[in-house]
Design a protein around this motif. Structure first.
Motif, PDB file in Angstrom:
ATOM      1  N   ASP A 123       0.691  -1.079   0.066  1.00 52.55           N
ATOM      2  CA  ASP A 123       0.020   0.003  -0.135  1.00 52.55           C
ATOM      3  C   ASP A 123       0.824   1.369   0.149  1.00 52.55           C
ATOM      4  N   LYS A 124       2.117   1.115   0.459  1.00 51.17           N
ATOM      5  CA  LYS A 124       2.793   2.326   0.583  1.00 51.17           C
ATOM      6  C   LYS A 124       3.816   2.643  -0.805  1.00 51.17           C
ATOM      7  N   ILE A 125       3.450   2.040  -1.971  1.00 53.90           N
ATOM      8  CA  ILE A 125       3.973   2.205  -3.379  1.00 53.90           C
ATOM      9  C   ILE A 125       2.712   1.818  -4.180  1.00 53.90           C
ATOM     10  N   PRO A 126       1.626   2.404  -4.162  1.00 47.93           N
ATOM     11  CA  PRO A 126       0.353   1.988  -4.744  1.00 47.93           C
ATOM     12  C   PRO A 126       0.531   2.116  -6.203  1.00 47.93           C
ATOM     13  N   ASN A 127       1.242   2.947  -6.951  1.00 50.80           N
ATOM     14  CA  ASN A 127       1.648   3.146  -8.179  1.00 50.80           C
ATOM     15  C   ASN A 127       3.054   3.054  -8.659  1.00 50.80           C
ATOM     16  N   PRO A 128       3.287   1.689  -8.944  1.00 52.20           N
ATOM     17  CA  PRO A 128       4.959   1.480  -9.379  1.00 52.20           C
ATOM     18  C   PRO A 128       5.518   2.289 -10.553  1.00 52.20           C
ATOM     19  N   ALA A 129       4.457   2.898 -11.482  1.00 48.84           N
ATOM     20  CA  ALA A 129       4.979   3.671 -12.196  1.00 48.84           C
ATOM     21  C   ALA A 129       5.812   4.868 -11.821  1.00 48.84           C
ATOM     22  N   THR A 130       5.669   5.152 -10.499  1.00 49.54           N
ATOM     23  CA  THR A 130       6.426   6.375 -10.008  1.00 49.54           C
ATOM     24  C   THR A 130       7.577   5.968  -9.090  1.00 49.54           C
ATOM     25  N   ALA A 131       7.862   4.563  -9.297  1.00 48.77           N
ATOM     26  CA  ALA A 131       8.947   3.981  -8.433  1.00 48.77           C
ATOM     27  C   ALA A 131      10.373   4.692  -8.655  1.00 48.77           C
ATOM     28  N   ILE A 132      10.607   4.952 -10.232  1.00 45.67           N
ATOM     29  CA  ILE A 132      11.771   5.381 -10.605  1.00 45.67           C
ATOM     30  C   ILE A 132      11.951   6.808 -10.443  1.00 45.67           C
ATOM     31  N   ILE A 133      12.483   7.559  -9.740  1.00 45.33           N
ATOM     32  CA  ILE A 133      12.561   8.898  -9.328  1.00 45.33           C
ATOM     33  C   ILE A 133      13.502   9.676 -10.349  1.00 45.33           C
ATOM     34  N   GLU A 134      14.748   9.124 -10.376  1.00 48.12           N
ATOM     35  CA  GLU A 134      15.732   9.861 -11.573  1.00 48.12           C
ATOM     36  C   GLU A 134      16.389   8.679 -12.418  1.00 48.12           C
ATOM     37  N   ALA A 135      16.463   9.101 -13.583  1.00 47.00           N
ATOM     38  CA  ALA A 135      17.358   8.043 -14.254  1.00 47.00           C
ATOM     39  C   ALA A 135      18.262   8.829 -15.357  1.00 47.00           C
ATOM     40  N   THR A 136      19.399   8.378 -15.457  1.00 47.82           N
ATOM     41  CA  THR A 136      20.524   9.012 -16.509  1.00 47.82           C
ATOM     42  C   THR A 136      21.065   7.699 -17.162  1.00 47.82           C
ATOM     43  N   ASP A 137      22.018   7.973 -18.050  1.00 52.09           N
ATOM     44  CA  ASP A 137      22.671   6.800 -18.457  1.00 52.09           C
ATOM     45  C   ASP A 137      23.856   6.229 -17.773  1.00 52.09           C
ATOM     46  N   THR A 138      23.920   6.911 -16.622  1.00 48.12           N
ATOM     47  CA  THR A 138      25.111   6.471 -15.668  1.00 48.12           C
ATOM     48  C   THR A 138      24.435   6.418 -14.261  1.00 48.12           C
ATOM     49  N   SER A 139      23.302   6.779 -14.043  1.00 47.41           N
ATOM     50  CA  SER A 139      22.737   6.712 -12.513  1.00 47.41           C
ATOM     51  C   SER A 139      21.091   6.233 -12.592  1.00 47.41           C
TER      52      SER A 139
ATOM     53  N   SER B 123      17.753   6.304  -9.476  1.00 49.98           N
ATOM     54  CA  SER B 123      17.254   6.313  -8.074  1.00 49.98           C
ATOM     55  C   SER B 123      15.907   5.955  -8.259  1.00 49.98           C
ATOM     56  N   PHE B 124      15.593   5.062  -7.144  1.00 51.22           N
ATOM     57  CA  PHE B 124      14.307   4.607  -7.370  1.00 51.22           C
ATOM     58  C   PHE B 124      13.808   3.914  -5.860  1.00 51.22           C
ATOM     59  N   LYS B 125      12.547   3.972  -5.835  1.00 50.11           N
ATOM     60  CA  LYS B 125      11.731   3.374  -4.539  1.00 50.11           C
ATOM     61  C   LYS B 125      11.938   1.833  -4.475  1.00 50.11           C
ATOM     62  N   THR B 126      11.995   1.329  -3.264  1.00 49.27           N
ATOM     63  CA  THR B 126      11.919  -0.122  -3.139  1.00 49.27           C
ATOM     64  C   THR B 126      12.010  -0.224  -1.655  1.00 49.27           C
ATOM     65  N   ASP B 127      12.076  -1.517  -1.276  1.00 47.56           N
ATOM     66  CA  ASP B 127      12.100  -1.870   0.199  1.00 47.56           C
ATOM     67  C   ASP B 127      13.335  -2.880   0.488  1.00 47.56           C
TER      68      ASP B 127
END
Length: 217
Positions: free
Chosen positions: A68-84, A86-90
């Protein structure tokens, strides 16, 4: 001492010298082969360690023990570049218990530069540090001979995403991960650019890695 005796001594010295040269060459070849074989094993082992870590964490993008704390997995990846990335997980509680604690963590991976102070003194001029940071904790880093860490992102049509929106959802469904590992200190003359040749490096590509959470939309 007669002339023939002198000839015998010179001949024996010449033969002895040749035998010593052969022994030195054999010893050098044995040492070189030993270094090359052990170096190849180190490269393969380091690459495997990186792959296992990446696949373990990346497949848990959007995962939370309390879903319930990540109800929308589509928003899990916060930042993305070709060398980095950042995402939500447990993050797992420990190695024995691979489930999380039910709280959302922010996990970030990024790669440093070959000119960073951490690798400036290593024999390999191309190696760099892969960083892993959980929330605001001190980043964990290790020099495993990484020389390439590239990421590509694809949408639900399989098309590569070249421009990310400013905020999630970023539309990412699958990822491509390219990793190359070389010896941090290869056998041979470090001044020789070919000392870190292909036979002393290992390349791995994960095509279309899909986190289960991202496909749930």
């Amino acid at each position: 001492m007669g002339f023939s005796t002198l000839i015998d001594i010179l001949g024996s010295s010449l033969v002895g010298g040749l035998i010593l040269l052969i022994l030195f060459r054999m010893n050098d070849s044995t040492v070189e082969n030993s270094y090359l074989n052990s170096g190849e094993m180190i490269v393969q082992s380091n690459l495997l360690s990186i792959i296992e870590l990446l696949e373990h964490d990346f497949r848990k993008i959007g995962y939370c023990e309390d879903y319930d704390k990540i109800p929308n997995p589509a928003t899990a990846i916060i930042e993305a570049t070709d060398t980095s990335i950042s995402f939500k997980t447990d993050v797992a509680i420990d190695e024995d218990v691979q489930t999380g604690d039910g709280n959302v963590d922010i996990l970030k991976y990024w790669v440093g530069s070959p000119t960073d102070s951490e690798v400036a003194g290593t024999p390999n001029p191309k190696d760099r540090i892969l960083y892993r940071q959980v929330n605001s904790e001190t980043p964990l880093a290790a020099n495993l001979g990484l020389t390439q860490f590239n990421l590509k992102y694809f949408d639900d049509d399989g098309e590569e995403i070249h421009t990310m929106p400013s905020a999630p959802p970023l539309g990412i469904i699958t990822l491509q991960i390219d990793v190359t590992v070389e010896n941090t200190a290869s056998y041979g003359d470090a001044a020789d650019e070919d000392v870190y040749s292909k036979d002393k490096s290992a390349f791995w590509r994960q095509i279309r890695l899909s986190a289960p959470g991202l496909s749930i939309r």
